[in-house]
Write a protein that holds these residues in place. Structure first.
Motif, PDB file in Angstrom:
ATOM      1  N   UNK A  75       0.543  -0.595   0.085  1.00 41.72           N
ATOM      2  CA  UNK A  75       0.210   0.002   0.385  1.00 41.72           C
ATOM      3  C   UNK A  75       0.845   1.551   0.143  1.00 41.72           C
ATOM      4  N   UNK A  76       1.784   1.487   0.917  1.00 37.31           N
ATOM      5  CA  UNK A  76       3.078   1.949   0.744  1.00 37.31           C
ATOM      6  C   UNK A  76       3.490   2.883  -0.836  1.00 37.31           C
ATOM      7  N   UNK A  98      12.493   2.368  -2.994  1.00 35.88           N
ATOM      8  CA  UNK A  98      11.713   1.368  -2.874  1.00 35.88           C
ATOM      9  C   UNK A  98      12.143   1.325  -1.599  1.00 35.88           C
ATOM     10  N   UNK A  99      10.598   0.753  -0.513  1.00 31.52           N
ATOM     11  CA  UNK A  99       9.729   1.041  -0.836  1.00 31.52           C
ATOM     12  C   UNK A  99       8.139   2.342  -1.398  1.00 31.52           C
ATOM     13  N   UNK A 100       9.362   3.190   0.068  1.00 28.72           N
ATOM     14  CA  UNK A 100       8.220   4.193   0.101  1.00 28.72           C
ATOM     15  C   UNK A 100       8.848   6.102   0.101  1.00 28.72           C
ATOM     16  N   UNK A 114       2.579   3.320   6.219  1.00 35.52           N
ATOM     17  CA  UNK A 114       0.702   3.365   5.726  1.00 35.52           C
ATOM     18  C   UNK A 114       0.784   1.446   6.915  1.00 35.52           C
ATOM     19  N   UNK A 115      -0.372   2.235   7.838  1.00 33.34           N
ATOM     20  CA  UNK A 115      -0.383   1.526   8.786  1.00 33.34           C
ATOM     21  C   UNK A 115      -2.152   0.504   9.064  1.00 33.34           C
ATOM     22  N   UNK A 116      -2.551   0.042   9.052  1.00 32.07           N
ATOM     23  CA  UNK A 116      -3.618  -0.810   9.706  1.00 32.07           C
ATOM     24  C   UNK A 116      -4.436  -1.058  10.765  1.00 32.07           C
ATOM     25  N   UNK A 117      -4.761   0.315  10.974  1.00 28.63           N
ATOM     26  CA  UNK A 117      -5.949  -0.205  11.868  1.00 28.63           C
ATOM     27  C   UNK A 117      -6.976   0.011  12.571  1.00 28.63           C
ATOM     28  N   UNK A 118      -7.654  -1.425  12.714  1.00 25.23           N
ATOM     29  CA  UNK A 118      -8.752  -1.993  12.581  1.00 25.23           C
ATOM     30  C   UNK A 118      -9.127  -2.365  11.500  1.00 25.23           C
ATOM     31  N   UNK A 119     -10.277  -1.882  10.388  1.00 22.91           N
ATOM     32  CA  UNK A 119     -11.003  -1.859   9.341  1.00 22.91           C
ATOM     33  C   UNK A 119     -10.832  -0.444   8.236  1.00 22.91           C
ATOM     34  N   UNK A 209       8.457  -8.166   1.475  1.00 23.45           N
ATOM     35  CA  UNK A 209       8.006  -6.789   1.322  1.00 23.45           C
ATOM     36  C   UNK A 209       8.369  -5.493   2.304  1.00 23.45           C
ATOM     37  N   UNK A 210       7.922  -4.337   2.026  1.00 23.08           N
ATOM     38  CA  UNK A 210       7.912  -3.435   2.372  1.00 23.08           C
ATOM     39  C   UNK A 210       7.414  -3.216   3.351  1.00 23.08           C
ATOM     40  N   UNK A 211       8.460  -2.514   4.973  1.00 23.84           N
ATOM     41  CA  UNK A 211       7.758  -3.305   6.325  1.00 23.84           C
ATOM     42  C   UNK A 211       6.855  -1.717   7.083  1.00 23.84           C
ATOM     43  N   UNK A 212       6.288  -1.009   5.918  1.00 22.74           N
ATOM     44  CA  UNK A 212       6.334   0.039   5.920  1.00 22.74           C
ATOM     45  C   UNK A 212       5.096   0.597   5.221  1.00 22.74           C
TER      46      UNK A 212
END
Length: 212
Positions: A75-76, A98-100, A114-119, A209-212
């Motif tokens: 996503x990043x 690469x990557x961001x 980028x990070x995921x918080x819930x949905x 994979x991108x870790x961020x």
């Protein structure tokens, strides 16, 4: 239509946005931009603070509104490349390391995490528009920040498929050859990296994979 909140000063646009999402549950997507950031979050948990007038931005999008072919680990790359494309249309020579990370020549001018918080997917962006700290560079064009964000989010809201974004990103990937990437706290050269269709890279047979 995405709503953008413009602030004069904040410790971290990401922290501000996360608290806003928790406390008020606003409609998504939503973005927060600040003229100055005093305790920002950069890649590898580094700080990303800076000079007044640079871009300090965070935005949140529902996971269900992302392109259906986008792997979340990339996503990043996706959102960084769309911003790079927006800047290029305004005359900049910026490219994505690469990557961001946003680069000009051999110096970093900004980055995205980028990070995921819930949905939700939360994206944070820092970009040197006015001036840069020592060792960094600022962008090569004069930028109207509000126009930049307006143009950027118009592109984001089109939900262009990852496949289309990747087809353009891979053409520029060769620009990574002279750089390194940090993996498990080690600097690994990108000169032998092979870019995979999902945005990951292979180095010495190992997929990363991108870790961020």
């Amino acid at each position: 239509m995405l709503k953008i909140l413009y602030l004069d000063e904040v410790d971290s646009t990401q922290n501000y946005l996360k608290k806003l999402l928790q406390d008020t549950k606003p409609d998504l997507p939503i973005a927060v931009s600040s003229e100055i950031q005093t305790n920002g979050i950069g890649s590898r948990n580094n700080s990303w603070n800076g000079i007044e007038g640079n871009l300090f931005l965070s935005f949140a999008i529902s996971l269900k509104e992302l392109p259906n072919d986008l792997k979340l680990e990339s996503a990043s790359i996706y959102f960084a490349y769309i911003l790079k494309e927006t800047l290029a249309e305004m005359g900049s020579e910026v490219f994505i390391k690469w990557p961001n990370d946003f680069y000009l020549n051999e110096k970093k001018i900004g980055g995205m995490i980028t990070n995921i918080v819930g949905d939700k997917l939360i994206c944070g962006v820092g970009l040197n528009l006015i001036a840069a700290p020592q060792g960094f560079e600022k962008i090569d064009i004069i930028v109207d920040k509000k126009l930049l964000l307006e143009n950027y989010f118009k592109k984001v809201e089109k939900k262009v498929l990852w496949k289309k974004v990747f087809s353009k990103y891979k053409l520029e990937f060769r620009k990574n050859n002279k750089f390194f990437v940090h993996i498990n706290n080690k600097k690994v050269p990108l000169s032998n990296a092979i870019l995979e269709a999902d945005g990951s890279i292979k180095i010495d047979g190992e997929r990363i994979y991108s870790l961020r």
